[in-house]
Design an enzyme around this catalytic site. Structure first.
Site, PDB file in Angstrom:
ATOM      1  N   GLY A 196     -18.341  -3.930  -1.222  1.00  0.00           N
ATOM      2  CA  GLY A 196     -18.296  -4.077  -2.672  1.00  0.00           C
ATOM      3  C   GLY A 196     -17.526  -2.966  -3.346  1.00  0.00           C
ATOM      4  N   ARG A 197     -16.394  -2.580  -2.728  1.00  0.00           N
ATOM      5  CA  ARG A 197     -15.547  -1.490  -3.234  1.00  0.00           C
ATOM      6  C   ARG A 197     -16.362  -0.202  -3.419  1.00  0.00           C
ATOM      7  NH1 ARG A 197     -10.583  -3.633  -4.357  1.00  0.00           N
ATOM      8  NH2 ARG A 197     -10.503  -5.882  -4.700  1.00  0.00           N
ATOM      9  N   GLY A 198     -17.313  -0.012  -2.485  1.00  0.00           N
ATOM     10  CA  GLY A 198     -18.130   1.186  -2.491  1.00  0.00           C
ATOM     11  C   GLY A 198     -19.453   1.040  -3.208  1.00  0.00           C
ATOM     12  N   PHE A 199     -19.612  -0.008  -4.013  1.00  0.00           N
ATOM     13  CA  PHE A 199     -20.854  -0.186  -4.760  1.00  0.00           C
ATOM     14  C   PHE A 199     -22.060  -0.264  -3.835  1.00  0.00           C
ATOM     15  CE2 PHE A 199     -24.003  -3.275  -6.391  1.00  0.00           C
ATOM     16  CZ  PHE A 199     -24.457  -2.575  -7.494  1.00  0.00           C
ATOM     17  N   LEU A 200     -21.912  -0.951  -2.701  1.00  0.00           N
ATOM     18  CA  LEU A 200     -23.018  -1.146  -1.782  1.00  0.00           C
ATOM     19  C   LEU A 200     -23.163  -0.010  -0.774  1.00  0.00           C
ATOM     20  CD1 LEU A 200     -22.298  -4.919  -1.068  1.00  0.00           C
ATOM     21  CD2 LEU A 200     -24.161  -4.027  -2.479  1.00  0.00           C
ATOM     22  N   ALA A 201     -22.270   0.966  -0.831  1.00  0.00           N
ATOM     23  CA  ALA A 201     -22.236   2.000   0.210  1.00  0.00           C
ATOM     24  C   ALA A 201     -22.877   3.321  -0.189  1.00  0.00           C
ATOM     25  CB  ALA A 201     -20.792   2.256   0.634  1.00  0.00           C
ATOM     26  N   TYR A 220       0.821  -1.203   0.000  1.00  0.00           N
ATOM     27  CA  TYR A 220       0.000   0.000   0.000  1.00  0.00           C
ATOM     28  C   TYR A 220       0.860   1.260   0.000  1.00  0.00           C
ATOM     29  CZ  TYR A 220      -3.579  -3.344   1.580  1.00  0.00           C
ATOM     30  OH  TYR A 220      -4.426  -4.425   1.689  1.00  0.00           O
ATOM     31  N   SER A 258     -12.956  -5.409   1.371  1.00  0.00           N
ATOM     32  CA  SER A 258     -13.940  -4.825   0.449  1.00  0.00           C
ATOM     33  C   SER A 258     -15.358  -5.314   0.753  1.00  0.00           C
ATOM     34  CB  SER A 258     -13.568  -5.138  -1.007  1.00  0.00           C
ATOM     35  OG  SER A 258     -12.346  -4.532  -1.349  1.00  0.00           O
ATOM     36  N   PRO A 259     -15.780  -5.270   2.024  1.00  0.00           N
ATOM     37  CA  PRO A 259     -17.112  -5.779   2.367  1.00  0.00           C
ATOM     38  C   PRO A 259     -18.252  -4.900   1.861  1.00  0.00           C
ATOM     39  CG  PRO A 259     -16.107  -4.754   4.276  1.00  0.00           C
ATOM     40  CD  PRO A 259     -15.048  -4.798   3.217  1.00  0.00           C
TER      41      PRO A 259
END
Length: 335
Positions: free
Chosen positions: A209-214, A55, A206-207
């Site tokens: 969804g890499r921001g998709f679900l947030a 990172y 990534s729980p």
């Protein structure tokens, strides 16, 4: 915050992934912002901090060490080796390299200890299995680091159940870290059960969804170096198909009395008691929102409805590019 077992450690069920402060989703955040975020996480009950040599090519470990070393007794520290930046051409430009040779892992650990300003790393993962090196050799080297007192426990990332069992026969594996969320279910094929059988924790990165679900994402607005630009699910035509899942998902979040991000994290925690959620963020408000997900209670009916709504049959596109898929060892669902 509820706690769960992470190998020999007891940690907050929701940890903090420290990638976002310097890597993958845009430019590094200012040092002052990263410091505020890490200290806010500690004050908010987070006791599981996860970083890696990769990172920011050491920048995340350096920041974590600078900010949190004075509070070292208050949290469990995880980092990763086996994938890092290397000056391959000798021109000062670092490129990402997967290297699981024992000598490399030992050198990476020594450098990480200095950056993290600590004498020992609690949980040290093999970030990727270097398929040119038998897993037993890489894990054996990590076992040597345990015996030398450099690390306390060994973990693996993005491996199959078969590889996990081979590694565990060489040295006990305390945890496996792999992407896991409503829209990435690969661990359900075999790894979740293998972890339960050997007594290892499973850490879901990534729980959300890499921001998709947030929240509301616009892939067109992603930073030029955002790694999601190479992920098929965020590109046409998959993106349009996946967006159609969100209205019903948000309705379930409203019914559950939580935010969409909290719903994604609560779903992960409800799947099994040996599973940990490891979201990442550079935003303090998002951090606190995420942490409150530990208080969300989901009924069996809501869990079933979520499972039916977002799953391998309804999500469009692979989670990784072809190259990235070749670099991991995780099981995949049949087409």
């Amino acid at each position: 915050m509820q706690t769960r077992a992470l190998g020999p450690f007891t940690v907050s069920a929701i940890g903090l992934g420290c990638m976002n402060i310097c890597h993958a989703y845009g430019p590094p955040v200012p040092d002052a912002q990263a410091e505020r975020l890490l200290l806010a996480a500690l004050d908010d009950g987070v006791t599981h901090f996860d970083t890696a040599a990769l990172y920011g090519f050491g920048a995340s470990e350096t920041t974590v060490g600078r900010v949190l070393s004075a509070h070292r007794s208050r949290f469990t520290l995880a980092s990763k080796c086996g994938m890092q930046g290397v000056d391959v051409k000798g021109d000062g430009q670092l490129v990402r390299v997967i290297d699981g040779r024992p000598a490399t892992l030992r050198a990476t650990c020594e450098a990480a200890l200095k950056r993290l300003r600590t004498d020992v790393i609690d949980l040290y993962y093999l970030h990727r299995w270097d398929k040119q090196v038998p897993i037993e050799e890489s894990v054996g080297a990590l076992g040597d680091l345990v015996r030398a007192g450099k690390i306390r426990a060994v973990g693996l990332s993005e491996v199959s159940a078969a590889t996990l069992r081979k590694a565990h026969a060489e040295h006990p594996i305390a945890a496996v870290q792999t992407e896991y969320s409503l829209w990435t279910r690969n661990p359900e094929i075999a790894v979740l059960e293998a972890c339960r059988e050997i007594g290892a924790a499973f850490v879901a990165f990534s729980p959300t969804g890499r921001g998709f679900l947030a929240g509301d994402l616009d892939p067109a607005a992603f930073d030029a170096k955002d790694i999601r630009r190479s992920m098929p699910r965020f590109a046409a035509p998959h993106w349009a198909a996946n967006q159609r899942l969100l209205p019903a998902y948000r309705a379930i979040a409203a019914e559950a009395g939580c935010t969409p991000a909290q719903l994604s994290l609560a779903w992960v925690l409800h799947k099994a008691p040996h599973i940990h959620a490891l979201p990442g963020t550079a935003n303090i408000e998002h951090l606190r929102e995420n942490n409150r997900a530990a208080d969300v209670v989901l009924s069996a009916d809501l869990m079933q409805r979520l499972d039916a709504l977002i799953n391998p049959r309804t999500v469009s596109g692979s989670r990784y590019s072809d190259q990235a898929n070749r670099e991991v060892d995780t099981e995949v669902f049949a087409d």
